[in-house]
Design an enzyme around this catalytic site. Structure first.
Site, PDB file in Angstrom:
ATOM      1  N   HIS A  94       6.296 -21.019  16.929  1.00 59.70           N
ATOM      2  CA  HIS A  94       5.940 -21.626  18.285  1.00 59.70           C
ATOM      3  C   HIS A  94       7.072 -21.236  19.359  1.00 59.70           C
ATOM      4  CE1 HIS A  94       4.544 -24.549  21.219  1.00 59.70           C
ATOM      5  NE2 HIS A  94       5.831 -25.149  21.188  1.00 59.70           N
ATOM      6  N   GLU A 134      12.870 -24.239  23.126  1.00 64.02           N
ATOM      7  CA  GLU A 134      12.816 -25.442  23.669  1.00 64.02           C
ATOM      8  C   GLU A 134      13.975 -26.113  24.673  1.00 64.02           C
ATOM      9  OE1 GLU A 134       9.524 -26.762  23.882  1.00 64.02           O
ATOM     10  OE2 GLU A 134       8.689 -25.819  21.922  1.00 64.02           O
ATOM     11  N   LYS A 163       3.971 -38.477  19.942  1.00 66.98           N
ATOM     12  CA  LYS A 163       2.831 -37.771  19.604  1.00 66.98           C
ATOM     13  C   LYS A 163       2.757 -37.295  17.931  1.00 66.98           C
ATOM     14  CE  LYS A 163       1.650 -35.443  23.949  1.00 66.98           C
ATOM     15  NZ  LYS A 163       1.470 -34.046  24.391  1.00 66.98           N
ATOM     16  N   ARG A 176       4.775 -35.635  32.101  1.00 69.51           N
ATOM     17  CA  ARG A 176       4.683 -35.184  30.690  1.00 69.51           C
ATOM     18  C   ARG A 176       4.237 -33.581  30.704  1.00 69.51           C
ATOM     19  NH1 ARG A 176       4.630 -39.083  25.290  1.00 69.51           N
ATOM     20  NH2 ARG A 176       4.815 -37.273  24.083  1.00 69.51           N
ATOM     21  N   LYS A 197      13.827 -35.583  27.504  1.00 71.95           N
ATOM     22  CA  LYS A 197      12.360 -35.724  27.013  1.00 71.95           C
ATOM     23  C   LYS A 197      12.416 -37.264  27.321  1.00 71.95           C
ATOM     24  CE  LYS A 197       8.868 -35.230  23.954  1.00 71.95           C
ATOM     25  NZ  LYS A 197       8.175 -34.449  22.799  1.00 71.95           N
ATOM     26  N   ARG A 243      -3.813 -49.798   9.572  1.00 72.78           N
ATOM     27  CA  ARG A 243      -3.716 -50.017  10.756  1.00 72.78           C
ATOM     28  C   ARG A 243      -2.320 -49.723  11.544  1.00 72.78           C
ATOM     29  NH1 ARG A 243      -7.294 -54.009   9.391  1.00 72.78           N
ATOM     30  NH2 ARG A 243      -9.451 -53.183   9.580  1.00 72.78           N
ATOM     31  N   HIS A 289       0.724 -20.931  24.243  1.00 70.23           N
ATOM     32  CA  HIS A 289      -0.214 -21.310  23.110  1.00 70.23           C
ATOM     33  C   HIS A 289      -1.418 -20.222  23.061  1.00 70.23           C
ATOM     34  CE1 HIS A 289       0.752 -25.867  23.744  1.00 70.23           C
ATOM     35  NE2 HIS A 289       1.199 -25.445  22.862  1.00 70.23           N
ATOM     36  N   ASN A 308       5.477 -28.989  29.529  1.00 71.99           N
ATOM     37  CA  ASN A 308       4.421 -27.747  29.193  1.00 71.99           C
ATOM     38  C   ASN A 308       4.903 -26.173  29.671  1.00 71.99           C
ATOM     39  OD1 ASN A 308       2.949 -28.893  27.178  1.00 71.99           O
ATOM     40  ND2 ASN A 308       1.550 -29.513  28.918  1.00 71.99           N
ATOM     41  N   HIS A 320       4.215 -23.025  28.110  1.00 71.85           N
ATOM     42  CA  HIS A 320       3.101 -23.252  26.999  1.00 71.85           C
ATOM     43  C   HIS A 320       1.895 -22.860  27.398  1.00 71.85           C
ATOM     44  CE1 HIS A 320       6.636 -25.554  25.418  1.00 71.85           C
ATOM     45  NE2 HIS A 320       5.829 -25.943  24.365  1.00 71.85           N
ATOM     46  N   GLU A 334       0.673 -39.456  28.545  1.00 73.04           N
ATOM     47  CA  GLU A 334       0.318 -38.381  29.266  1.00 73.04           C
ATOM     48  C   GLU A 334      -0.896 -38.411  30.117  1.00 73.04           C
ATOM     49  OE1 GLU A 334       0.279 -34.998  26.748  1.00 73.04           O
ATOM     50  OE2 GLU A 334       0.371 -33.561  28.190  1.00 73.04           O
TER      51      GLU A 334
HETATM   52  N1  LIG Z   1       4.692 -34.287  18.293  1.00 76.14           N
HETATM   53  C1  LIG Z   1       5.202 -33.468  19.082  1.00 76.14           C
HETATM   54  O1  LIG Z   1       5.631 -33.891  20.373  1.00 76.14           O
HETATM   55  C2  LIG Z   1       5.469 -32.012  18.983  1.00 76.14           C
HETATM   56  C3  LIG Z   1       6.189 -31.172  19.794  1.00 76.14           C
HETATM   57  C4  LIG Z   1       6.316 -29.975  19.576  1.00 76.14           C
HETATM   58  C5  LIG Z   1       6.085 -29.405  18.321  1.00 76.14           C
HETATM   59  N2  LIG Z   1       5.328 -30.234  17.544  1.00 76.14           N
HETATM   60  C6  LIG Z   1       4.580 -29.557  16.360  1.00 76.14           C
HETATM   61  O2  LIG Z   1       5.692 -29.377  15.461  1.00 76.14           O
HETATM   62  C7  LIG Z   1       5.395 -28.382  14.629  1.00 76.14           C
HETATM   63  C8  LIG Z   1       6.532 -27.358  14.234  1.00 76.14           C
HETATM   64  O3  LIG Z   1       7.575 -27.994  13.868  1.00 76.14           O
HETATM   65  P1  LIG Z   1       8.902 -26.874  13.375  1.00 76.14           P
HETATM   66  O4  LIG Z   1       8.910 -25.681  14.127  1.00 76.14           O
HETATM   67  O5  LIG Z   1       9.884 -28.178  13.118  1.00 76.14           O
HETATM   68  O6  LIG Z   1       8.205 -26.561  11.963  1.00 76.14           O
HETATM   69  P2  LIG Z   1       8.129 -27.084  10.442  1.00 76.14           P
HETATM   70  O7  LIG Z   1       8.289 -28.404  10.312  1.00 76.14           O
HETATM   71  O8  LIG Z   1       7.128 -26.385   9.839  1.00 76.14           O
HETATM   72  O9  LIG Z   1       9.590 -26.544   9.813  1.00 76.14           O
HETATM   73  C9  LIG Z   1       9.801 -24.800   9.974  1.00 76.14           C
HETATM   74  C10 LIG Z   1       9.920 -24.499   8.733  1.00 76.14           C
HETATM   75  O10 LIG Z   1      11.316 -24.962   8.011  1.00 76.14           O
HETATM   76  C11 LIG Z   1      11.623 -25.708   7.130  1.00 76.14           C
HETATM   77  N3  LIG Z   1      12.512 -26.303   7.221  1.00 76.14           N
HETATM   78  C12 LIG Z   1      12.500 -27.719   8.116  1.00 76.14           C
HETATM   79  N4  LIG Z   1      13.874 -28.005   8.151  1.00 76.14           N
HETATM   80  C13 LIG Z   1      14.735 -27.270   7.311  1.00 76.14           C
HETATM   81  C14 LIG Z   1      16.069 -27.083   7.155  1.00 76.14           C
HETATM   82  N5  LIG Z   1      17.087 -27.883   7.890  1.00 76.14           N
HETATM   83  N6  LIG Z   1      16.644 -26.037   6.488  1.00 76.14           N
HETATM   84  C15 LIG Z   1      15.907 -25.205   6.014  1.00 76.14           C
HETATM   85  N7  LIG Z   1      14.405 -25.238   6.238  1.00 76.14           N
HETATM   86  C16 LIG Z   1      13.679 -26.084   6.795  1.00 76.14           C
HETATM   87  C17 LIG Z   1      10.049 -26.423   7.024  1.00 76.14           C
HETATM   88  O11 LIG Z   1       9.997 -26.601   5.425  1.00 76.14           O
HETATM   89  C18 LIG Z   1       9.210 -25.215   7.407  1.00 76.14           C
HETATM   90  O12 LIG Z   1       8.861 -24.321   6.432  1.00 76.14           O
HETATM   91  C19 LIG Z   1       3.926 -27.909  15.083  1.00 76.14           C
HETATM   92  O13 LIG Z   1       2.860 -28.443  13.872  1.00 76.14           O
HETATM   93  C20 LIG Z   1       3.833 -28.326  16.368  1.00 76.14           C
HETATM   94  O14 LIG Z   1       2.688 -28.744  16.629  1.00 76.14           O
HETATM   95  C21 LIG Z   1       4.970 -31.433  17.789  1.00 76.14           C
HETATM   96 ZN   LIG Z   2       6.862 -26.355  22.493  1.00 74.95          ZN
END
Ligand SMILES: NC(=O)c1ccc[n+]([C@@H]2O[C@H](COP(=O)([O-])OP(=O)(O)OC[C@H]3O[C@@H](n4cnc5c(N)ncnc54)[C@H](O)[C@@H]3O)[C@@H](O)[C@H]2O)c1
Ligand SMILES: [Zn+2]
Length: 380
Positions: free
Chosen positions: A281, A204, A162, A257, A242, A140, A268, A261, A264, A252
């Site tokens: 992304h 971003e 999130k 918040r 942020k 939990r 998206h 977007n 986005h 949200e």
């Molecule tokens: N929670 C939120 O508020 C929020 C906001 C935006 C995006 N997201 C989510 O985040 C995700 C995307 O995140 P991301 O772009 O970081 O992708 P990711 O976590 O998949 O990382 C991208 C790639 O880079 C690699 N990697 C990570 N750090 C590295 C480093 N320092 N050196 C070499 N390789 C590295 C990872 O293993 C992966 O293969 C999506 O699932 C999206 O939905 C969440």
């Molecule tokens: Zn984004």
């Protein structure tokens, strides 16, 4: 932008080092700090202890199969001799799944990790979202710390609470708002990040500038690289924007918040229309911001010159302005209708810019204008 601290000495203690920038996320009982700097991970143990976080500590990460990254990171991660128990996950969006979630939950249970334990999410947004949701629901809810290692995770996903996983039916359909106890962004980890991923994170950064800070916008428009001395300051500015929005609208339920977007809605739709395989992304969001900038011109009177400044900022940071010709525009339009964030009336609500640095959410836009904006993405 102001410079609250100088970041030159990577060996100074993290707790009071001028090298480490601190952004508070003032959420009352759920308040925490985001620490940004070079070498700050070396103090992670002390930083967690200061905040009353207890062991057993369990790292959830996707880096250990990547030998090149492992070699660089093992010199910068954690205090010498500290080796936290680790649960490995394969890299990639596919790990943000109920299957990976279930496996991690079982492993924690088999290891008898108690409620007093702490989870450390080490990696990009995928690790943060997945490990965060594990932490939100295991027993939990147990404490967790975000250690973002992509630029996108540092400026966006690690802050704000999130967490969640994807379903075959769509992205981020299962999850929880669950704040970390601490976020530690060590710029040293970015040394191994592929350039394309770094650029995607800059999309971003451009977004934060466009919606909230013309000063930040001007800085990123000049082009940002991982070597830039003011990178920590740039990340700090994004996190502060942020954090300010999250504090106003943690769950949200308001309009604040939604400002995050910007770009986005179409972004998206592009990701969905291309099956999440063609664009990162941030790249899809870059295209979405170009479209949204021109929608802002047509709908809200943003100066054309400012829309052009957004286009220049995107290309100066290695981001696409044009869709690949093979991407089907009908599929993008269809995907717009399936946005998780459409209102109860089934209509998209758009974030538009009044001017650079000032955004408004909640706009409805006529379909022919939306089609015109998507059409623009097929032109230079
Ligand atoms: N929670 C939120 O508020 C929020 C906001 C935006 C995006 N997201 C989510 O985040 C995700 C995307 O995140 P991301 O772009 O970081 O992708 P990711 O976590 O998949 O990382 C991208 C790639 O880079 C690699 N990697 C990570 N750090 C590295 C480093 N320092 N050196 C070499 N390789 C590295 C990872 O293993 C992966 O293969 C999506 O699932 C999206 O939905 C969440
Ligand atoms: Zn984004």
């Amino acid at each position: 932008m102001t410079t609250p601290a100088d970041e030159t000495n990577p060996d100074a203690p993290a707790t009071d080092a001028p090298a480490t920038r601190k952004v508070p996320v003032e959420l009352g009982l759920r308040a925490y700090e985001v620490l940004i700097g070079h070498g700050v991970l070396k103090q992670l143990g002390a930083l967690m202890e200061e905040r009353g976080l207890q062991g057993p500590f369990t790292v959830i990460t996707d880096y250990r199969g990547d030998h090149a990254r492992r070699e660089v990171w093992e010199k910068i991660l954690f205090e010498d001799g500290v080796d936290y128990p680790t649960l490995d996950v394969p890299p990639g969006e596919a790990s943000k799944s109920l299957e990976a979630y279930a496996r991690l939950m079982s492993e924690l249970a088999q290891r008898k990790v108690p409620r007093s334990g702490t989870i450390i999410a080490l990696g990009g947004g995928v690790m943060g979202d997945l490990a965060g949701f594990v932490a939100a629901s295991y027993l939990r809810g147990i404490a967790f710390v975000q250690v973002p290692t992509t630029l996108l995770a540092m400026v966006d996903s690690s802050v704000g609470g999130k967490t969640g996983v994807n379903l075959p039916e769509g992205k981020n359909l299962v999850g929880a708002f669950y704040q970390p106890k601490l976020v530690v962004a060590d710029l040293g980890t970015l040394r191994t990040l592929p350039g394309r991923e770094f650029s995607a994170g800059l999309a971003e950064v451009i977004k934060y500038g466009a919606i909230a800070s013309e000063g930040l916008f001007d800085r990123v428009a000049a082009g940002v690289t991982v070597e830039d001395e003011d990178l920590a300051e740039i990340i700090e500015t994004c996190v502060a924007i942020k954090a300010g929005i999250v504090v106003e609208d943690e769950f949200e339920t308001g309009t604040q918040r939604a400002l995050l977007n910007f770009g986005h809605t179409i972004g998206h739709a592009i990701e969905r229309a291309t099956g999440y395989t063609t664009y990162l992304h941030g790249e899809a969001i870059a295209l979405g911001m170009r479209a949204a900038a021109w929608l802002s011109v047509w709908q809200l009177g943003l100066l054309e010159e400012e829309a052009k400044r957004i286009e220049l900022a995107l290309s100066a940071n290695g981001l696409p302005l044009e869709l690949k010709p093979e991407v089907d525009r009908g599929a993008i339009l269809a995907a717009l209708g399936n946005d998780k964030k459409v209102g109860s009336d089934g209509k998209n609500r758009w974030v538009l810019l009044k001017e650079l640095g000032v955004a408004e959410s909640g706009w409805e836009i006529e379909e022919d204008l939306v089609e015109k904006a998507i059409g623009l993405l097929y032109t230079p």
